[in-house]
Design an enzyme around this catalytic site. Structure first.
Site, PDB file in Angstrom:
ATOM      1  N   THR A 144       0.611  -1.134   0.054  1.00 40.31           N
ATOM      2  CA  THR A 144       0.056   0.054   0.095  1.00 40.31           C
ATOM      3  C   THR A 144       0.739   1.157   0.070  1.00 40.31           C
ATOM      4  OG1 THR A 144      -1.446   1.376   1.302  1.00 40.31           O
ATOM      5  CG2 THR A 144      -0.213  -0.579   2.515  1.00 40.31           C
ATOM      6  N   ASP A 145       0.300   2.363  -0.349  1.00 41.39           N
ATOM      7  CA  ASP A 145       1.011   3.666  -0.331  1.00 41.39           C
ATOM      8  C   ASP A 145       1.198   4.175   1.124  1.00 41.39           C
ATOM      9  OD1 ASP A 145      -1.713   4.313  -0.253  1.00 41.39           O
ATOM     10  OD2 ASP A 145      -1.840   5.861  -1.769  1.00 41.39           O
ATOM     11  N   GLU A 146       0.272   3.748   2.006  1.00 40.58           N
ATOM     12  CA  GLU A 146       0.255   3.951   3.277  1.00 40.58           C
ATOM     13  C   GLU A 146       1.541   3.908   4.108  1.00 40.58           C
ATOM     14  OE1 GLU A 146      -3.287   3.314   5.318  1.00 40.58           O
ATOM     15  OE2 GLU A 146      -4.622   3.032   3.542  1.00 40.58           O
ATOM     16  N   TYR A 169      -1.828  -0.670  10.960  1.00 42.80           N
ATOM     17  CA  TYR A 169      -1.926  -1.295   9.835  1.00 42.80           C
ATOM     18  C   TYR A 169      -0.650  -0.880   8.940  1.00 42.80           C
ATOM     19  CZ  TYR A 169      -3.246  -1.744   4.766  1.00 42.80           C
ATOM     20  OH  TYR A 169      -3.331  -2.010   3.298  1.00 42.80           O
ATOM     21  N   LYS A 173       2.321  -3.414   7.395  1.00 36.99           N
ATOM     22  CA  LYS A 173       2.693  -3.610   5.939  1.00 36.99           C
ATOM     23  C   LYS A 173       3.984  -3.024   5.451  1.00 36.99           C
ATOM     24  CE  LYS A 173       0.165  -4.725   2.905  1.00 36.99           C
ATOM     25  NZ  LYS A 173      -0.129  -5.928   2.383  1.00 36.99           N
TER      26      LYS A 173
END
Ligand code: NAD
Ligand code: TYD
Length: 362
Positions: A144-146, A169, A173
Site C-alpha cells: 500500500t501507499d500508506e 496497519y 505492511k
C-alpha cells in the site's frame, strides 16, 4: 489489456494469497476468466472474505481453495507443496486501518509473521525448482501507499519515498515490505513489489469509506465523515489495480517496487458528496442524500493525504488506469444497489453492521 496478453504461457500454476478478499477476488476472477492457469487461493476465510463472486464463474474447476492461516507455518509450507506454483501473488493481510487501531495484534500476526511464514515456505519451494522454472519464478508482494506516511498539500509518493508508516496497519505492511526486500537481497528470492493507493469497486466488504457511505445513505442513516473531511485519498478502480498487478507480476524488474495510483485525488468530503449526488439520481425518492452527512470525531493519527506518482509503471510497463473516478464510482454504486442482499449476508457473517470502529484514545 487482458491477463491473457500479459501472463507468459509458461505460467501454469498461480498461488494467490487473500483471494477471498476484495482485490484478491478480483484478481482470481480475472485469472479464471481470461487465462487457463490453475489458481490456488490461499485464504484463512476471515471476516472480510467471501467466495460467492468466484463461485459464480463456471470454470471454477481451475479454482482450488486452500483454507490456510498464514500464521500456521506448517500449513503454509503444505500449501506451497500442494500448489507447486510458478508465481505467487501475496495479497493476504488484515487491511482496515480502523480495526488496526482497535486491535493491532492480528495485524502483526497476519501481516508480519504471516508474510515471514510465507516467505520461508516460498524460499524452500523456489530452492527446489528445476533451473528453468526457477529462472521464471516470481514472488509478488502487494502493498500500500500508506507505508510512506502522510503527505502535506503538495507532492506525490514515488518509488524513492521514505518509509514512514503511522498506523498499526501501515506499520505492519511496511514491515512486510522490508521482509520481502530482505529475502530478495539475502537469499536471492526473485521478488517484485507494488504499493497501491486506495481501491474501490464491487465486492468490497462494507467497512471502508465508499461502501460504508453507500449503505448508510441507502438505509437513510447518518453518513460519518471523520474530522473535517479534508483528508485526501488517491482512488483507483480495482480492475485497474488488477491490470497493474498482472503487468508487474509478469514483466516487472526483479527487486523493483512499483507505485500504482489512479490520479484520482479527492477529499473525503468530495467523495461523499459525489456518492450522494449519484444516489439522488438512482434513488430520487429519498433525495437529497447529502442531508445525512454527519461530521464525527477524527480517526486517531489520521493521515492527511495520500497521492501516487505512477510514472515508473507507466513508462516501464505501459500501465494506465482505464477508469476515471466518476466512471468507477457510478459502476460501483450501481453494483451495490443491485447487490444489497450480498451486503446484508457478508455483514451478518462478520457480525458487523456499520458501527464506528477505531476510536480508541478519543
Ligand atoms: P481484504 O481485507 O478485502 O482481503 C484480505 C484477505 O486476506 C481476506 O480474505 C482475509 O481472510 C485474508 N487474510 C488475512 N489474513 C490472513 C492470514 N493470516 N492467512 C490467510 N489469509 C489471510 O483486503 P483487500 O482490500 O483485498 O487488500 C488486499 C491486499 O492489498 C492487502 O495486502 C492490502 O494491504 C493491499 N492493498 C489494499 C488497498 C485497498 O484500498 N483495499 C490498497 C493498497 C493495497
Ligand atoms: P478507509 O476506506 O478506511 O481507507 P484508508 O484509511 O486505508 O485510507 O478510509 C478512507 C478515508 O475515509 C480515510 O481518510 C478515513 C475516512 N473515513 C470516513 O471519513 N468515514 C468512514 O466511515 C470511513 C470508514 C472512513
Amino acid at each position: 489489456m487482458t491477463a491473457e496478453s500479459i501472463l507468459s504461457p509458461e505460467i501454469k500454476r498461480v498461488l494467490i494469497t487473500g483471494g477471498a478478499g476484495f482485490i484478491g477476488g478480483c484478481l482470481v476472477r480475472r485469472l479464471l476468466r481470461n487465462t487457463d492457469v490453475d489458481v490456488f487461493n490461499l485464504d484463512k476465510i476471515g471476516y472480510a472474505s467471501d467466495l460467492s463472486s468466484i463461485e459464480n464463474i463456471s470454470v471454477s474447476n481451475r479454482h482450488h481453495l486452500l483454507r490456510v492461516d498464514l500464521k500456521d507455518a506448517v500449513e503454509t509450507a503444505k500449501a506451497l507443496e500442494i500448489s507447486n506454483p510458478d508465481l505467487v501473488m501475496h495479497l493476504a493481510a488484515e487491511s482496515h486501518v480502523d480495526r488496526s487501531i482497535d486491535s493491532p495484534i492480528g495485524f502483526l500476526e497476519s501481516n508480519i509473521f504471516g508474510t515471514y511464514n510465507l516467505l520461508e515456505a516460498v524460499r524452500s519451494h523456489w530452492d527446489n525448482l528445476s533451473p528453468e522454472r526457477k529462472k521464471r519464478f516470481r514472488f509478488h508482494h502487494i502493498s500500500t501507499d500508506e507505508v510512506f506516511g502522510s503527505l502535506g498539500s503538495k507532492g506525490r509518493f514515488n518509488e524513492k519515498s521514505q518509509y514512514d508508516p503511522r498506523s498499526p496497519y501501515s506499520a505492519t505492511k511496511a514491515s512486510s515490505d522490508h521482509l520481502v526486500n530482505a529475502w530478495h537481497h539475502t537469499f536471492g528470492l526473485p521478488v517484485v513489489l507494488t504499493n497501491c493507493s486506495n481501491n474501490f469497486g464491487p465486492w468490497q466488504f462494507p467497512e471502508k469509506l465508499i461502501p460504508v457511505v453507500i449503505l448508510k445513505a441507502v438505509n437513510l442513516q447518518p453518513i460519518p465523515i471523520y474530522g473535517d473531511g479534508l483528508n485526501v485519498r488517491d482512488w483507483l478502480y480495482v480492475e485497474d489495480h488488477v491490470d497493474a498487478l498482472l503487468l508487474v507480476a509478469n514483466k516487472g524488474q526483479v527487486g523493483q517496487n512499483y507505485c500504482v495510483g489512479g490520479y484520482g485525488e479527492r477529499t473525503n468530503k468530495l467523495v461523499v458528496e459525489n456518492i450522494c449526488n449519484l444516489l439522488d439520481k438512482y434513488r430520487h425518492s429519498s433525495a437529497p442524500h447529502d442531508r445525512l452527512i454527519t461530521y464525527v470525531k477524527d480517526r486517531p493519527g489520521h493521515d492527511q493525504r495520500y497521492a501516487i506518482d505512477s510514472t515508473r509503471i507507466t513508462s516501464e510497463l505501459g500501465w494506465e488506469p482505464k477508469y476515471n473516478f466518476e466512471e468507477g464510482l457510478e459502476k460501483t454504486i450501481i453494483w451495490y444497489l443491485n447487490n444489497l442482499e450480498w451486503c446484508a449476508k457478508v455483514r451478518e457473517n462478520a457480525n458487523y453492521y456499520g458501527r464506528r470502529i477505531g476510536t480508541v484514545g478519543l
